[in-house]
Design a protein around this motif. Sequence first.
Motif, PDB file in Angstrom:
ATOM      1  N   LEU A  66     -30.152 -28.740  -5.534  1.00 33.05           N
ATOM      2  CA  LEU A  66     -30.123 -27.404  -6.120  1.00 33.05           C
ATOM      3  C   LEU A  66     -29.835 -27.537  -7.612  1.00 33.05           C
ATOM      4  O   LEU A  66     -28.983 -28.325  -8.016  1.00 33.05           O
ATOM      5  N   PRO A  67     -30.517 -26.757  -8.444  1.00 29.04           N
ATOM      6  CA  PRO A  67     -30.276 -26.834  -9.888  1.00 29.04           C
ATOM      7  C   PRO A  67     -29.050 -26.049 -10.329  1.00 29.04           C
ATOM      8  O   PRO A  67     -28.662 -26.114 -11.489  1.00 29.04           O
ATOM      9  N   ASN A  68     -28.438 -25.329  -9.389  1.00 25.92           N
ATOM     10  CA  ASN A  68     -27.337 -24.434  -9.734  1.00 25.92           C
ATOM     11  C   ASN A  68     -26.034 -25.186  -9.969  1.00 25.92           C
ATOM     12  O   ASN A  68     -25.750 -26.201  -9.334  1.00 25.92           O
ATOM     13  N   VAL A  69     -25.242 -24.657 -10.881  1.00 24.31           N
ATOM     14  CA  VAL A  69     -23.913 -25.201 -11.174  1.00 24.31           C
ATOM     15  C   VAL A  69     -22.882 -24.494 -10.289  1.00 24.31           C
ATOM     16  O   VAL A  69     -23.001 -23.287 -10.047  1.00 24.31           O
ATOM     17  N   ALA A  70     -21.903 -25.241  -9.819  1.00 21.12           N
ATOM     18  CA  ALA A  70     -20.778 -24.654  -9.089  1.00 21.12           C
ATOM     19  C   ALA A  70     -19.542 -24.686  -9.984  1.00 21.12           C
ATOM     20  O   ALA A  70     -19.107 -25.762 -10.407  1.00 21.12           O
ATOM     21  N   VAL A 113     -25.811 -29.546  -4.508  1.00 18.13           N
ATOM     22  CA  VAL A 113     -25.267 -29.234  -5.838  1.00 18.13           C
ATOM     23  C   VAL A 113     -24.666 -30.513  -6.413  1.00 18.13           C
ATOM     24  O   VAL A 113     -23.834 -31.155  -5.773  1.00 18.13           O
ATOM     25  N   SER A 114     -25.092 -30.864  -7.608  1.00 21.59           N
ATOM     26  CA  SER A 114     -24.618 -32.122  -8.190  1.00 21.59           C
ATOM     27  C   SER A 114     -23.776 -31.927  -9.444  1.00 21.59           C
ATOM     28  O   SER A 114     -23.135 -32.868  -9.916  1.00 21.59           O
ATOM     29  N   ARG A 115     -23.769 -30.700  -9.996  1.00 22.53           N
ATOM     30  CA  ARG A 115     -23.015 -30.461 -11.224  1.00 22.53           C
ATOM     31  C   ARG A 115     -21.915 -29.440 -10.968  1.00 22.53           C
ATOM     32  O   ARG A 115     -22.174 -28.349 -10.441  1.00 22.53           O
ATOM     33  N   PHE A 116     -20.705 -29.800 -11.351  1.00 22.53           N
ATOM     34  CA  PHE A 116     -19.539 -28.945 -11.139  1.00 22.53           C
ATOM     35  C   PHE A 116     -18.797 -28.741 -12.455  1.00 22.53           C
ATOM     36  O   PHE A 116     -18.737 -29.649 -13.292  1.00 22.53           O
ATOM     37  N   PHE A 168     -22.803 -20.596  -8.890  1.00 21.43           N
ATOM     38  CA  PHE A 168     -21.801 -20.388  -7.852  1.00 21.43           C
ATOM     39  C   PHE A 168     -20.429 -20.360  -8.528  1.00 21.43           C
ATOM     40  O   PHE A 168     -20.131 -21.220  -9.359  1.00 21.43           O
ATOM     41  N   VAL A 169     -19.615 -19.381  -8.168  1.00 19.27           N
ATOM     42  CA  VAL A 169     -18.244 -19.334  -8.662  1.00 19.27           C
ATOM     43  C   VAL A 169     -17.341 -19.181  -7.443  1.00 19.27           C
ATOM     44  O   VAL A 169     -17.576 -18.324  -6.586  1.00 19.27           O
TER      45      VAL A 169
END
Length: 315
Positions: A66-70, A113-116, A168-169
């Motif tokens: 997923l390209p989305n940041v958490a 998700v790979s970026r946090f 995502f938060v």
Amino acid sequence: IAAGLLINDSVARLMNHSPLTIHEKDDYKTRLEKIKRLPHGLRYLPVLNDAGNVLDVVSENALMTLPNVAIIMAGGLGSRLKSLTQSLPKPMLRVGDKPILQLIIEQFRRAGVSRFILSVNYRADVIREYFKDGSEFEVQIEYLHETERLGTAGGLSLLPQVPTEPVFVMNGDVLTDLDPHDLLRHHRETRSAATVCVREHQFEIPYGVVRTREGWVQSIEEKPNMTYSINAGIYLLEPECVRLVPQGRFFDMTSLLELVLKGGLALGAYPLQGYWIDIGNLEDFQRAFHEYRDPLAASKPRVSLSFDSAPQATT
């Protein structure tokens, strides 16, 4: 030709009349199950709409990313758990043999998700020392350091730049079996600017409830059960919502969602049906410790539960 057909034979004699496909509305789990049913060596499937038109072709690797940041809010004081959080931030309390924050990160990592980004304040050094840049956990981790407490949304104003995809938060003291892919699907289908995860909460009023109108009794109900949808502390925000957060001041997520509504933007609700617990006090922590099962640690040793200090590993 290899099958003995002539060049002018109908293609219908060769084609697969029952191909394995993915529907655009299939959730993450369904897509993954279909990809795993492919013969060995084949890892691609077409994505179709209701009309049967091909919209995309996906691979297993693409499906898992997923390209989305958490963004995880991990800067709270945990004052209601003071006996446990004198030297540790609440998200670093251990449930099983891992800190709560690690369980959250691994859950999102399994979803691709790979970026946090961790928003930290109280005992930020403990979190930074444990996770570093995230490479040990096969993810990328960055930090937003709150020099003063900024609430459950204020830390978003510290982002060096607003992500281009929905973010995502999540509060750093929540354990759940949420499927991030399904949340993202729901968010897109409802075309929401922001989606808040909600949980059904019931409680019994321990008295008889009398409903009146203009001084007259309309009905009496003995100890009724009341049901409400409560905020589960997990959100999906479009970039336009992140930009609404004021710079550098205390700002709760409730205030941000009110701004979304006042601005006429669509605010969606995603119902959480599975496991969910907000670790707000000692009783919640005890319950999470005994209830929650980390899918990656089913065969690993459990941990002793101590209330004098952070839980320590045992055999």
